[in-house]
Enzyme design. Structure first.
Site, PDB file in Angstrom:
ATOM      1  N   ASP A 143      10.157 -16.165  16.802  1.00 38.63           N
ATOM      2  CA  ASP A 143       8.970 -15.820  16.006  1.00 38.63           C
ATOM      3  C   ASP A 143       7.687 -16.063  16.808  1.00 38.63           C
ATOM      4  OD1 ASP A 143       7.211 -15.565  13.630  1.00 38.63           O
ATOM      5  OD2 ASP A 143       9.074 -15.722  12.516  1.00 38.63           O
ATOM      6  N   HIS A 204       2.456 -16.768  11.190  1.00 35.00           N
ATOM      7  CA  HIS A 204       3.730 -16.164  10.793  1.00 35.00           C
ATOM      8  C   HIS A 204       4.938 -17.070  11.076  1.00 35.00           C
ATOM      9  CE1 HIS A 204       7.058 -13.215  11.191  1.00 35.00           C
ATOM     10  NE2 HIS A 204       6.352 -12.436  10.391  1.00 35.00           N
ATOM     11  N   SER A 531       9.617 -10.018   6.577  1.00 36.10           N
ATOM     12  CA  SER A 531       9.535 -11.227   7.409  1.00 36.10           C
ATOM     13  C   SER A 531       9.666 -12.486   6.565  1.00 36.10           C
ATOM     14  CB  SER A 531       8.178 -11.292   8.106  1.00 36.10           C
ATOM     15  OG  SER A 531       8.155 -10.501   9.246  1.00 36.10           O
TER      16      SER A 531
END
Ligand SMILES: *[C@@H]1O[C@H](CO)[C@@H](O)[C@H](O)[C@H]1NC(C)=O
Ligand SMILES: *[C@@H]1O[C@H](CO)[C@@H](O)[C@H](O)[C@H]1NC(C)=O
Ligand SMILES: *[C@@H]1O[C@H](CO)[C@@H](O)[C@H](O)[C@H]1NC(C)=O
Ligand SMILES: *[C@@H]1O[C@H](CO)[C@@H](O)[C@H](O)[C@H]1NC(C)=O
Ligand SMILES: *[C@@H]1O[C@H](CO)[C@@H](O)[C@H](O)[C@H]1NC(C)=O
Ligand SMILES: *[C@@H]1O[C@H](CO)[C@@H](O)[C@H](O)[C@H]1NC(C)=O
Ligand SMILES: *[C@@H]1O[C@H](CO)[C@@H](O)[C@H](O)[C@H]1NC(C)=O
Ligand SMILES: *[C@@H]1O[C@H](CO)[C@@H](O)[C@H](O)[C@H]1NC(C)=O
Length: 738
Positions: A143, A204, A531
């Site tokens: 990620d 994220h 996601s």
């Protein structure tokens, strides 16, 4: 580069893709690009040093000027045999013909697909756990990195990692929660802020990691919104971070290097919330390749289905050995009201953290506020398209979807935006007070603006409301079906998990909206995307693994799929093509009764049956194989769901041989039931299975025939249920027009 942070913003994300591709293909012939070079299988004798020198030797023979050492980007030495290197077009062509080189592909740039959710999934804090085993589970996150100081990653009361763990921490201080942290950026492209470390400058990666394995953090919210306790599925599990995504995106060659290390380090489950939507073969897709090697070592990869819905056949990450996760809603929706001067309130969808406006403000249509008559870009409310003097003290109305840049840069007091992209079920953040309206609401708003000479409105701070329709699949979540050559007889996505308006940890460097100049810095943020659903499934898989450490990746996946809760097709007309087996139910998945297990050799046979040649199969699997002469029937893969694409206007017949393994009660008898579906004739043979012992296997066949499916019918489906009275093992049976 600013807007490249827009992964959670589906609209900008889609716009951006074309620019990434242009960027990529623009390289001229003399310019060097990164290529991925796949070679034969690693021989046992080859130690790491040797493999690298073989790679350097090959490069030496093709390079015109630069040295092999300079050109080599990565030498993959653990799970794969191959390397990544910077080559000119000419060098690349030469290399392709070299002995031992199986194939050469240009390295692509992938994008990230961008709490109440665990309670909603029936996994409350009080759930039964295996705490000792759980703390030995290590989750690999591929990620944007992680923000280690977040409370979600505190290691209070957590003992040191298990001795099996071989990971390391590069330029980063780990703790007993984050036990590994590596970073990959072979092209060395960093923006001003980014460090050469696994630290998360986006948000994220911290968000996904805390969703899987974050500790419990009480009284968390985004500016008071969605207040509650935030936690991961397996709060005792450890996190290993592999940072591959940077402000420019996530490069193929970096991703493959991360898989290589994660597998070797000893992660138990992998979570991959990114994907490449434009691949034409598994052999071109690093997530398919990396996850195959992970599977060989008993590691399940959970991956996002993609954010290109609701159009059909838009799934990414559809390899049968991957768990492909769609995104659905929870019963908490975030709304942002706007009230017009005539006292009509519309329930907008947006995450608006700004205080409710105390008074009504004049509204100006963006087209009328255009700077230098640039009505085209003003209509789209693009940055620098609006005249500051004209919007001063006003709310800007944008009649096509905008992420708010134009009104924000022009210092508008707010934005009302018509969401003509149709993502009405998801709330996004904007850099200024904002409300997004459905097309119908937008027309009403426009009517009001026309009805008075001085239209005014006020925008409210967001609030959370209860949504009784949940869960349903979000419109952005990619859909299966179509005539994809990749998995024509595999239903994808596999299942659905929460991915809409999820509150989880964030990077204080990330900003609340994806707009660069949004200076709001937060430790927890609300975002949406597949996601976000992917780590929910990763967490559920890790939870199952704590009860069944010896189960294969396919067995864990089967348990998650056959225990998933049915979803209601009234809210998603694409039905299983939107949600697969249904809504993930972790608590049930620890006791599935029967599993549909699969081994490496069966996936390889499946690739043969799909027409992959041994050379392509070698790229994916790293193994030399010979495909059986008699082509096996594709539907023969022992998958936990039954699916096939059929020709429009023709009647069809399909049969699905399957084998189930008893993991429930030693002596048990399962009976088959099939859901009513007048468009299909279905037989299950035998329809009773008796087991005497655990791990015993039994075979059956499902035969399905049907009349021609109408072109405008998206999907014809029903289900097969095996039940012993205690365990319900449910699989969807789904046909779609190719
Ligand atoms: C570690 O990060 C710092 C801060 O960005 C950077 O200056 C340094 O070069 C990095 N060290 C390595 C070994 O990458
Ligand atoms: C949560 O935090 C806010 C502000 O930090 C505080 O006002 C509130 O009382 C806290 N609520 C609980 C239940 O602790
Ligand atoms: C927003 O609008 C809805 C529907 O009209 C209403 O139920 C709700 O109370 C409003 N919320 C606020 C904060 O005004
Ligand atoms: C608008 O016009 C001014 C003055 O002619 C010019 O400096 C500016 O660059 C123009 N802006 C845009 C967005 O075209
Ligand atoms: C599905 O939703 C529709 C519309 O709300 C409802 O009438 C129906 O009963 C639901 N079906 C199931 C199985 O819950
Ligand atoms: C399993 O075997 C035991 C002992 O023979 C018996 O008591 C029990 O009823 C059996 N259970 C089932 C489900 O057949
Ligand atoms: C199912 O289909 C296969 C292949 O057409 C056939 O051999 C088999 O007899 C069928 N089984 C039943 C129960 O119809
Ligand atoms: C199912 O089988 C019956 C009897 O063979 C036949 O009449 C019917 O048309 C079949 N229906 C479908 C949908 O194939």
């Amino acid at each position: 580069m600013a807007t490249m942070r827009s992964y959670s913003f589906l609209i900008t994300f889609l716009f951006l893709f074309s620019s990434f591709l242009n960027d990529f293909y623009a390289a001229t012939a003399a310019e060097k690009k990164v290529y991925m070079v796949y070679m034969g299988e690693l021989s046992k004798a080859e130690d790491e040093f040797n493999t690298e020198s073989v790679h350097l030797g090959i490069l030496d023979q093709v390079l015109d000027s630069s040295s092999a050492r300079e050109s080599l980007v990565y030498s993959y030495r653990k799970s794969f045999n191959g390397f990544a290197a910077k080559l000119t077009e000419k060098e690349h062509k030469k290399l392709r013909g070299m002995e031992g080189v199986v194939s050469v592909f240009p390295s692509k740039t992938l994008q990230l697909d961008t709490t109440r959710s665990w309670d909603f999934l029936g996994l409350p804090t009080t759930v039964k756990r295996m705490p000792t085993v759980e703390s030995d589970v290590i989750i690999g996150m591929i990620d944007t990195g992680i923000w280690p100081e977040s409370e979600s990653f505190s290691d209070n009361g957590i003992r040191p990692p298990p001795s099996k763990w071989k990971g390391i921490c590069q330029n980063f201080t780990c703790n007993n929660k984050i036990v590994g942290a590596r970073f990959y950026n072979a092209r060395q492209i960093y923006n001003e802020e980014e460090e050469q470390s696994p630290r998360d400058f986006e948000g994220h990666g911290s968000h996904t990691a805390s969703t899987v394995a974050g500790c419990e953090v009480k009284n968390t919210s985004l500016y008071g919104l969605a207040e509650g306790t935030v936690r991961g599925a397996v709060p005792s599990a450890r996190i290993a971070v592999y940072k591959v995504c940077w402000s420019f995106g996530c490069a193929d060659h970096d991703i493959l290097a991360a898989f290589d290390d994660a597998i070797e380090d000893g992660v138990d489950v992998l979570s991959v919330s990114l994907g490449s939507p434009f691949i034409t073969s598994f052999a071109e897709d690093v997530v398919s390749i990396g996850s195959f090697h992970a599977m060989k070592k008993g590691i399940l990869t959970s991956a996002s289905a993609g954010n290109r819905g609701p159009a059909s056949a838009t799934i990414t990450n559809f390899a049968p050995w991957v768990l492909t996760v769609a995104a659905s809603t929870t019963d908490r929706r975030i709304i942002s009201n706007v009230t017009t001067g005539n006292k009509i309130t519309m329930m907008g969808h947006a995450v608006n953290t700004f205080p409710t406006q105390e008074k009504y403000h004049p509204i100006i249509s963006a087209v009328k506020a255009a700077r230098n008559h640039s009505t085209g870009s003003a209509r789209n409310c693009l940055p620098n398209s609006l005249d500051k003097d004209l919007v001063k003290g006003k709310i800007v109305y944008c009649d096509t979807y905008s992420s708010g840049g134009g009104p924000f840069v022009a210092n508008a007091l707010g934005m009302v935006v018509l969401d003509d992209a149709g993502y009405d079920d998801t709330a996004f953040s904007y850099p200024l007070p904002a409300a997004a309206l459905t097309i119908a609401e937008g027309r009403e708003f426009e009517q009001y603006m026309k009805s008075t000479r001085k239209p005014v409105a006020k925008i409210y701070k967001s609030q959370a409301i209860h949504d009784p329709k949940a869960p349903y699949v979000a419109s952005f979540s990619s859909r299966g079906g179509g005539s994809s050559r990749f998995s024509p007889n595999i239903l994808k996505p596999d299942l659905s998990a929460p991915g809409v308006d999820i509150l989880a940890a964030w990077s204080p460097k990330g900003g609340v909206s994806n707009y660069e100049d949004d200076k709001r810095s937060v430790m927890y943020n609300i975002i949406s995307g597949t996601s976000m659903s992917c780590p929910h499934a990763t967490g559920a898989a890790a939870y199952v693994k704590t009860f069944h450490p010896s189960w294969s990746p396919a067995a864990i996946k089967s348990a998650l799929m056959t225990t998933a809760s049915p979803m209601n097709s009234s809210y998603n007309e694409e039905a299983e093509l939107a949600y697969g087996a249904g809504h993930i139910y972790p608590l049930k998945a620890i006791n599935p009764g029967l599993v549909y297990d699969l081994q490496k050799s069966e996936y390889i046979q499946y690739l043969c049956s799909m027409g992959y040649d041994p050379k392509e199969i070698k790229i994916i699997t790293g193994e030399d194989i010979t495909c059986a002469k008699v082509k096996q029937f594709e539907s023969g893969l022992n998958y936990p769901s039954f699916g096939a694409g059929v020709d429009s206007g023709a009647s069809f017949a399909h049969y699905f041989p399957r084998t189930v393994t008893n993991v429930g009660i030693p002596n048990s008898t399962y009976k088959a039931t099939v859901g009513k579906q007048p468009l299909l004739n279905i037989t299950v043979d035998p329809d009773v299975l008796s087991f005497k012992s655990l791990n015993e296997k039994q075979q059956f066949t499902v035969n399905v025939s049907g009349e021609a499916i109408d072109q405008d019918v998206l999907v014809v489906s029903t289900w097969l249920l095996w039940s012993d009275g205690i365990h319900n093992v449910r699989s969807p049976i789904v046909f779609w027009v190719k």
